[in-house]
Design a protein around this motif. Structure first.
Motif, PDB file in Angstrom:
ATOM      1  N   LEU A 150     -49.302   2.706   8.866  1.00  0.00           N
ATOM      2  CA  LEU A 150     -50.267   1.721   9.353  1.00  0.00           C
ATOM      3  C   LEU A 150     -51.093   1.160   8.204  1.00  0.00           C
ATOM      4  O   LEU A 150     -51.381  -0.032   8.159  1.00  0.00           O
ATOM      5  N   ARG A 151     -51.458   2.018   7.255  1.00  0.00           N
ATOM      6  CA  ARG A 151     -52.235   1.556   6.103  1.00  0.00           C
ATOM      7  C   ARG A 151     -51.426   0.520   5.306  1.00  0.00           C
ATOM      8  O   ARG A 151     -51.953  -0.527   4.913  1.00  0.00           O
ATOM      9  N   ASN A 152     -50.143   0.809   5.105  1.00  0.00           N
ATOM     10  CA  ASN A 152     -49.299  -0.141   4.367  1.00  0.00           C
ATOM     11  C   ASN A 152     -49.143  -1.447   5.122  1.00  0.00           C
ATOM     12  O   ASN A 152     -49.150  -2.524   4.528  1.00  0.00           O
ATOM     13  N   MET A 153     -49.001  -1.339   6.457  1.00  0.00           N
ATOM     14  CA  MET A 153     -48.852  -2.532   7.281  1.00  0.00           C
ATOM     15  C   MET A 153     -50.114  -3.396   7.188  1.00  0.00           C
ATOM     16  O   MET A 153     -50.038  -4.612   7.020  1.00  0.00           O
ATOM     17  N   VAL A 154     -51.284  -2.748   7.272  1.00  0.00           N
ATOM     18  CA  VAL A 154     -52.563  -3.455   7.206  1.00  0.00           C
ATOM     19  C   VAL A 154     -52.727  -4.120   5.835  1.00  0.00           C
ATOM     20  O   VAL A 154     -53.144  -5.271   5.739  1.00  0.00           O
ATOM     21  N   ARG A 155     -52.358  -3.397   4.764  1.00  0.00           N
ATOM     22  CA  ARG A 155     -52.468  -3.952   3.417  1.00  0.00           C
ATOM     23  C   ARG A 155     -51.579  -5.177   3.259  1.00  0.00           C
ATOM     24  O   ARG A 155     -51.942  -6.155   2.612  1.00  0.00           O
ATOM     25  N   LYS A 156     -50.378  -5.104   3.855  1.00  0.00           N
ATOM     26  CA  LYS A 156     -49.412  -6.200   3.732  1.00  0.00           C
ATOM     27  C   LYS A 156     -49.929  -7.443   4.437  1.00  0.00           C
ATOM     28  O   LYS A 156     -49.850  -8.547   3.913  1.00  0.00           O
ATOM     29  N   LEU A 157     -50.497  -7.243   5.647  1.00  0.00           N
ATOM     30  CA  LEU A 157     -50.930  -8.395   6.441  1.00  0.00           C
ATOM     31  C   LEU A 157     -52.313  -8.891   6.044  1.00  0.00           C
ATOM     32  O   LEU A 157     -52.548 -10.089   5.985  1.00  0.00           O
ATOM     33  N   GLY A 158     -53.228  -7.973   5.788  1.00  0.00           N
ATOM     34  CA  GLY A 158     -54.615  -8.376   5.563  1.00  0.00           C
ATOM     35  C   GLY A 158     -54.981  -8.569   4.107  1.00  0.00           C
ATOM     36  O   GLY A 158     -56.111  -8.923   3.803  1.00  0.00           O
ATOM     37  N   GLY A 159     -54.056  -8.311   3.200  1.00  0.00           N
ATOM     38  CA  GLY A 159     -54.366  -8.438   1.774  1.00  0.00           C
ATOM     39  C   GLY A 159     -54.723  -7.087   1.182  1.00  0.00           C
ATOM     40  O   GLY A 159     -55.001  -6.136   1.916  1.00  0.00           O
ATOM     41  N   ASP A 160     -54.739  -6.979  -0.156  1.00  0.00           N
ATOM     42  CA  ASP A 160     -54.932  -5.694  -0.815  1.00  0.00           C
ATOM     43  C   ASP A 160     -56.330  -5.117  -0.632  1.00  0.00           C
ATOM     44  O   ASP A 160     -56.538  -3.918  -0.784  1.00  0.00           O
ATOM     45  N   ASP A 161     -57.316  -5.987  -0.308  1.00  0.00           N
ATOM     46  CA  ASP A 161     -58.675  -5.464  -0.135  1.00  0.00           C
ATOM     47  C   ASP A 161     -58.940  -4.997   1.291  1.00  0.00           C
ATOM     48  O   ASP A 161     -60.006  -4.469   1.589  1.00  0.00           O
TER      49      ASP A 161
END
Lengths: 158, 155
Positions: free
Chosen positions: A63-74
Motif C-alpha cells: 500500500l505504501r508503494n501504491m500511495v507513493r506511485k500515485l500521490g508522488g514521492d512526498d
C-alpha cells in the motif's frame, strides 16, 4: 477506543517487536501477548502471530508503494479501514515502520505512533548503550523500560 | 471537493476500467502500471480480509426455525487515507471492485459510489454487446460518468 495490536518493523523488513491486547471475556480485563522474533513459549500462538506480522508487513509495504506511485514521492500512507478494524501506519526517516490495529471508530493515530517513536523508542531503545544497532530477532527491544512504558501508554489511551 | 479517478477491477483482479477526471491530484501512470496496481490491490484486499483481529461473535439464532444463517463475512479494505488523497473501495456481491480516488476532504463518497455503481449496472451490464470480465468500452457509460463527475467537481 480499543487497540488490538502493535508492530514495529525494521529496515530489513523484519518484525522486531509485536504486542497484542485482546479484550478478554471478563469485563474490564485485558490479556496481552508479546513476541520478539521467534521467542515464545507457546508454539502455536507464536506461529500465528509471526504469520500475521508477515501479512501485515506485506500489506503496508504494497500500500505504501501504491500511495507513493500515485500521490508522488512526498505522499505518505496513513491508514486504512475495513468493516472490522483500522490499521494505522507511521514510517520514520530511517525506514522504521510502526503499525497499529484499532477498532474502526478510532481517529488518526499517526501522532500516537509518532509519540511512541519519540518518547519510548528513542528514549529507551536508541539511547540504551547496551542495545545493538540492528535488532535482529528483536534484540535490544525486549527491554523492561520500553515494554512497561508502551503498555502504560496504550492502556492510558484505552 | 474533487474526484480524481475511477478504477474498476474484475473478480479475477484484472483492470477493466480506468479513468482520471482531473489533471493534478494523482500522478499519471503508464497502462502497464495501472494493470500492476489493480492486481496488487486485489491481492492486498484479500489479505486485509484475513487480518481481522476481531473474534466473530457467536451466530445469532435463525429468525425462522430450520433456516440456515451464516455470519456476515469480514470485509476487506474499505477506505485508505494518505496525505494527498483518499481511496474508497466498494466490493460488489460478485467480487467486482470499484476504487474511487478523491481528495482528502471529499464528503459523501458513499453516495457517489452508489451512483457510479448504478450507472455501471445501467450502461455496462445492460449493454448486450458487453462481454463479462472484459475491459469496459461503452460510450454511454463514459458520457454519463463524465457529466456526473464534472457536476461534483464543479460544485
Amino acid at each position: 477506543m480499543t487497540i488490538y495490536s502493535f508492530y514495529i518493523f525494521d529496515r530489513h523488513t523484519e518484525c522486531i517487536y509485536s504486542k497484542t491486547w485482546i479484550p478478554s471475556e471478563a469485563p474490564g480485563g485485558l490479556t496481552t501477548t508479546t513476541t520478539n522474533g521467534a521467542v515464545s513459549a507457546d508454539r502455536r500462538t507464536s506461529t500465528k502471530a509471526g504469520d500475521d506480522a508477515k501479512l501485515i508487513f506485506g500489506t503496508v509495504f504494497s500500500l505504501r508503494n501504491m500511495v507513493r506511485k500515485l500521490g508522488g514521492d512526498d505522499d505518505a500512507f496513513i491508514s486504512y479501514r475495513t468493516g472490522q478494524y483500522k490499521l494505522h501506519f507511521y514510517e520514520t526517516a530511517s525506514n522504521l515502520r510502526f503499525v497499529m490495529l484499532t477498532d474502526t471508530a478510532t481517529l488518526s493515530m499517526r501522532n500516537v505512533l509518532h509519540q511512541i517513536y519519540i518518547n519510548l523508542w528513542v528514549e529507551y531503545v536508541v539511547k540504551n548503550p547496551l542495545s545493538p544497532v540492528e535488532h535482529r530477532g528483536g534484540d535490544g527491544v525486549k527491554n523492561e523500560l520500553f515494554e512497561y512504558g508502551l503498555d502504560q501508554f496504550i492502556r492510558g489511551l484505552m | 471537493m474533487t474526484v480524481f479517478a475511477l478504477i474498476i477491477i474484475n473478480k479475477a483482479g484484472g483492470l477493466v476500467y480506468n479513468r482520471s477526471f482531473s489533471d493534478g491530484g494523482l500522478n499519471k501512470l503508464s497502462t502497464n502500471d495501472y494493470l500492476v496496481l489493480a492486481g496488487t490491490f486485489h491481492g492486498v484486499h484479500a489479505i486485509t480480509t484475513r487480518l481481522n483481529p476481531v473474534k466473530t461473535p457467536p451466530t445469532a439464532p435463525a429468525p425462522v426455525p430450520g433456516m440456515l444463517t451464516r455470519p456476515e463475512p469480514p470485509s476487506g479494505l474499505e477506505v485508505l487515507e494518505s496525505e494527498n488523497f483518499r481511496l474508497q473501495c466498494f466490493n460488489t456481491m460478485t467480487g467486482t471492485k470499484f476504487l474511487l480516488f478523491t481528495d482528502t476532504t471529499q464528503a459523501n463518497v458513499d453516495v457517489t459510489m452508489r451512483r457510479v455503481y448504478e450507472m455501471y449496472s445501467d450502461y455496462v451490464m445492460k449493454n448486450p454487446f458487453y462481454q463479462l470480465e472484459m475491459p469496459i468500452r461503452c460510450d454511454m457509460f463514459d458520457r454519463k460518468l463524465s457529466s456526473y463527475i464534472r457536476e461534483i467537481n464543479n460544485r
